[in-house]
Design an enzyme around this catalytic site. Structure first.
Site, PDB file in Angstrom:
ATOM      1  N   TYR A 296       0.823  -1.213   0.000  1.00 21.57           N
ATOM      2  CA  TYR A 296       0.000   0.000   0.000  1.00 21.57           C
ATOM      3  C   TYR A 296       0.855   1.260   0.000  1.00 21.57           C
ATOM      4  O   TYR A 296       0.421   2.309  -0.458  1.00 21.57           O
ATOM      5  CB  TYR A 296      -0.905   0.028   1.236  1.00 21.57           C
ATOM      6  CG  TYR A 296      -2.243  -0.630   1.047  1.00 21.57           C
ATOM      7  CD1 TYR A 296      -2.326  -1.996   0.807  1.00 21.57           C
ATOM      8  CD2 TYR A 296      -3.416   0.103   1.118  1.00 21.57           C
ATOM      9  CE1 TYR A 296      -3.557  -2.605   0.645  1.00 21.57           C
ATOM     10  CE2 TYR A 296      -4.652  -0.499   0.964  1.00 21.57           C
ATOM     11  CZ  TYR A 296      -4.721  -1.854   0.722  1.00 21.57           C
ATOM     12  OH  TYR A 296      -5.944  -2.441   0.563  1.00 21.57           O
TER      13      TYR A 296
ATOM     14  N   LYS B 151       2.811 -15.467   2.529  1.00 20.95           N
ATOM     15  CA  LYS B 151       3.007 -16.228   1.286  1.00 20.95           C
ATOM     16  C   LYS B 151       4.508 -16.515   1.211  1.00 20.95           C
ATOM     17  O   LYS B 151       5.199 -16.149   0.261  1.00 20.95           O
ATOM     18  CB  LYS B 151       2.502 -15.393   0.097  1.00 20.95           C
ATOM     19  CG  LYS B 151       2.510 -16.101  -1.239  1.00 20.95           C
ATOM     20  CD  LYS B 151       1.483 -17.217  -1.354  1.00 20.95           C
ATOM     21  CE  LYS B 151       1.656 -17.966  -2.668  1.00 20.95           C
ATOM     22  NZ  LYS B 151       0.847 -19.192  -2.738  1.00 20.95           N
TER      23      LYS B 151
ATOM     24  N   ASP C 234      -3.258 -18.282   0.411  1.00 23.57           N
ATOM     25  CA  ASP C 234      -4.228 -18.972  -0.457  1.00 23.57           C
ATOM     26  C   ASP C 234      -4.984 -20.038   0.327  1.00 23.57           C
ATOM     27  O   ASP C 234      -6.209 -20.165   0.223  1.00 23.57           O
ATOM     28  CB  ASP C 234      -3.547 -19.557  -1.710  1.00 23.57           C
ATOM     29  CG  ASP C 234      -2.261 -20.312  -1.414  1.00 23.57           C
ATOM     30  OD1 ASP C 234      -1.770 -20.252  -0.266  1.00 23.57           O
ATOM     31  OD2 ASP C 234      -1.740 -20.981  -2.333  1.00 23.57           O
TER      32      ASP C 234
ATOM     33  N   ASP D   3      -6.532  -6.818   4.041  1.00 23.30           N
ATOM     34  CA  ASP D   3      -7.628  -6.158   3.330  1.00 23.30           C
ATOM     35  C   ASP D   3      -8.520  -7.204   2.680  1.00 23.30           C
ATOM     36  O   ASP D   3      -9.747  -7.184   2.829  1.00 23.30           O
ATOM     37  CB  ASP D   3      -7.044  -5.215   2.264  1.00 23.30           C
ATOM     38  CG  ASP D   3      -8.134  -4.529   1.460  1.00 23.30           C
ATOM     39  OD1 ASP D   3      -9.080  -4.018   2.076  1.00 23.30           O
ATOM     40  OD2 ASP D   3      -8.049  -4.517   0.215  1.00 23.30           O
TER      41      ASP D   3
ATOM     42  N   ASP E  94     -12.563  -8.851   4.134  1.00 24.26           N
ATOM     43  CA  ASP E  94     -13.832  -8.841   3.388  1.00 24.26           C
ATOM     44  C   ASP E  94     -14.436 -10.246   3.367  1.00 24.26           C
ATOM     45  O   ASP E  94     -15.638 -10.417   3.543  1.00 24.26           O
ATOM     46  CB  ASP E  94     -13.611  -8.398   1.926  1.00 24.26           C
ATOM     47  CG  ASP E  94     -13.766  -6.890   1.739  1.00 24.26           C
ATOM     48  OD1 ASP E  94     -13.368  -6.148   2.649  1.00 24.26           O
ATOM     49  OD2 ASP E  94     -14.268  -6.478   0.674  1.00 24.26           O
TER      50      ASP E  94
END
Ligand code: IPM
Ligand code: MN
Length: 357
Positions: free
Chosen positions: A142, A191, A224, A248, A252
Site C-alpha cells: 500500500y 506467502k 491462499d 484487506d 472482506d
C-alpha cells in the site's frame, strides 16, 4: 467526561451511516452523562470537490488534535478516473499514515440470530464464528514505491511490497496482546513459499512470539490456504495477524461469512489512544442516498471507539446489547434480510438501536 471526536462522513453512504452512529453516541451521552463534542470534517471525494484535496490540511490538524476519529467511507464513481494521488482513497491512506495507525483490528463475529444471513452451511457455523483479523495498516504494498511508464515500447506498472522487522514486530505485539486475552492461539498469514517479505514476516513473527509470548501457540498459514480455510472451517480461527494487502482481502471474506460486510467495524490504532474507527465496508455509491444501507458497522465502530480509545467498556456493551436486541426482534436492513423478518431502512435501524440503549 468530555470527549472531542472528529467525524469524517466521507462519500456515498458515509453521511447516512455516520448519522446513525451519531444518534447512538447522543443516546450514550445522555444515558451515561458524557459530552461528545463532534467536529465534522471533509475527507475523500467530497473534500476533493470542495478543497481540491482528498485530505485537506484542516482535517489532518483536527484529527491529530482530537481524542478519536470516526469515519464513514470514501470513494465513488465520480472520482474513479482521477490520478492515484488525487483519488478519495488516498485521503484515507494518508490519514492512516499521518496518524501512524499501524494496527488495524477487524473482528468478524457471527451475531446470534443472524446465521441465516451467512452464505455458509449451518453445520459449519453452528458453533459460532469469531475471527479477529489484525491487519498491518501503514506498510507493505500500500505504501511501497509505485511506478509506471514505457519499457521496450510497452506500457508497464509496478508496486513494491516492503516490510521492516520493526514494522512486523509492532503489529505482532498487538496481535499477541490480543491473543493473550483470548485463546492464546495466533495464526500468522503470509506467502512465504514465494515472497521474500513473507519470509521475513514469518521469521520475525516467530522470533518475537518465542521471545516475548512463549505461551502463545503460533501457526503459519499461507494466504491462499487461508482464503480456503475461512470458508471451509471458520470456527478454527481466533486471532489472525497479517500484512496490509492480505488483511484487506481476508477481512472482506471473513466479514461476508458472518452475514454481511455491513455488520463489521474496525479500529486503527498506533502508539497513542487516539484512533480511527470505521466500518470495513466501502462507500457503496450504488445505494447512496436511498436510506437502505446498514448503519450497524458504523454504530459498532463508534462503540469500539468508546471501549478502545476512551476505556468506556460499559457503554460499549450497552451498544452491543442494543444491536443484538434489535436483531432478536427480527429487524433487518436489506443486506441481512431473511424470510419472515421486518425490513427497515438505515435511519430506522439506527433509531431502533438508539432506543434500546
Ligand atoms: C479498507 C478499504 C481501503 C483499503 C480502501 C478504501 C483504500 O478497502 O479499509 O479495507 O484498501 O484499506
Ligand atoms: Mn477493504
Amino acid at each position: 467526561m468530555n470527549y472531542n471526536i472528529a467525524v469524517l462522513k466521507g462519500d456515498g453512504i458515509g453521511p447516512e451511516i455516520c448519522a446513525g452512529a451519531v444518534l447512538t453516541l447522543e443516546k450514550i451521552a445522555k444515558k451515561f452523562g458524557h459530552k461528545f463534542n463532534l467536529n465534522y470534517l471533509p475527507v475523500g471525494g467530497c473534500a476533493i470537490d470542495e478543497y481540491g484535496s482528498p485530505l485537506p490540511e484542516k482535517t489532518v490538524k483536527a484529527c491529530l488534535e482530537c481524542d478519536s476519529v470516526l469515519l464513514g467511507a470514501v470513494g465513488g464513481y465520480k472520482w474513479d478516473n482521477l490520478p492515484a494521488d488525487k483519488r478519495p482513497e488516498k485521503g484515507l491512506l494518508e490519514l492512516r499514515k499521518v496518524m501512524n495507525l499501524y494496527s488495524n483490528i477487524r473482528p468478524a463475529k457471527l451475531w446470534k440470530n443472524l446465521a441465516d444471513a451467512s452464505p455458509l452451511k449451518h453445520e459449519l457455523i453452528k458453533n459460532g464464528i469469531e475471527i479477529i483479523i489484525v491487519r498491518e495498516l501503514t506498510g507493505g504494498i500500500y505504501f511501497g514505491e509505485r511506478k509506471s511508464g514505457f519499457e521496450n515500447c510497452a506500457e508497464y506498472a509496478s508496486d513494491t511490497e516492503k516490510y521492516s522487522v520493526r514494522e512486523i514486530e509492532r503489529i505482532t505485539k498487538t496481535a499477541c496482546e490480543l491473543a493473550m486475552k483470548r485463546s492464546k492461539k495466533l495464526v500468522s498469514v503470509d506467502k512465504a513459499n514465494v515472497l521474500e517479505t513473507s519470509r521475513l514476516w514469518r521469521k520475525t513473527v516467530h522470533d518475537y512470539c518465542e521471545k516475548h509470548y512463549p505461551e502463545i501457540e503460533l501457526t503459519d498459514v499461507l494466504v491462499d490456504n487461508m482464503a480456503m480455510q475461512i470458508v471451509k472451517d471458520p470456527a478454527q480461527f481466533d486471532v489472525v495477524v497479517t500484512s496490509n494487502l492480505f488483511g484487506d482481502i481476508l477481512s472482506d471474506e471473513a466479514a461476508q461469512i458472518t452475514g454481511s460486510i455491513g455488520m463489521l467495524a474496525s479500529s486503527s490504532l498506533g502508539e497513542t489512544k487516539c484512533g480511527l474507527y470505521e466500518p470495513i465496508h466501502g462507500s457503496a455509491p450504488d445505494i447512496a442516498g436511498k436510506d437502505i444501507a446498514n448503519p450497524i458497522a458504523t454504530i459498532l465502530a463508534a462503540a469500539m471507539m468508546l471501549r478502545d480509545s476512551f476505556n468506556l467498556t460499559e457503554e460499549y456493551s450497552a451498544i452491543e446489547n442494543a444491536i443484538q436486541k434489535v436483531l432478536d426482534e427480527n429487524y433487518r436492513t436489506a443486506d441481512i434480510m431473511g424470510k419472515g423478518k421486518i425490513k427497515v431502512g438505515c435511519k430506522k435501524m439506527a433509531e431502533l438501536i438508539a432506543n434500546r440503549i
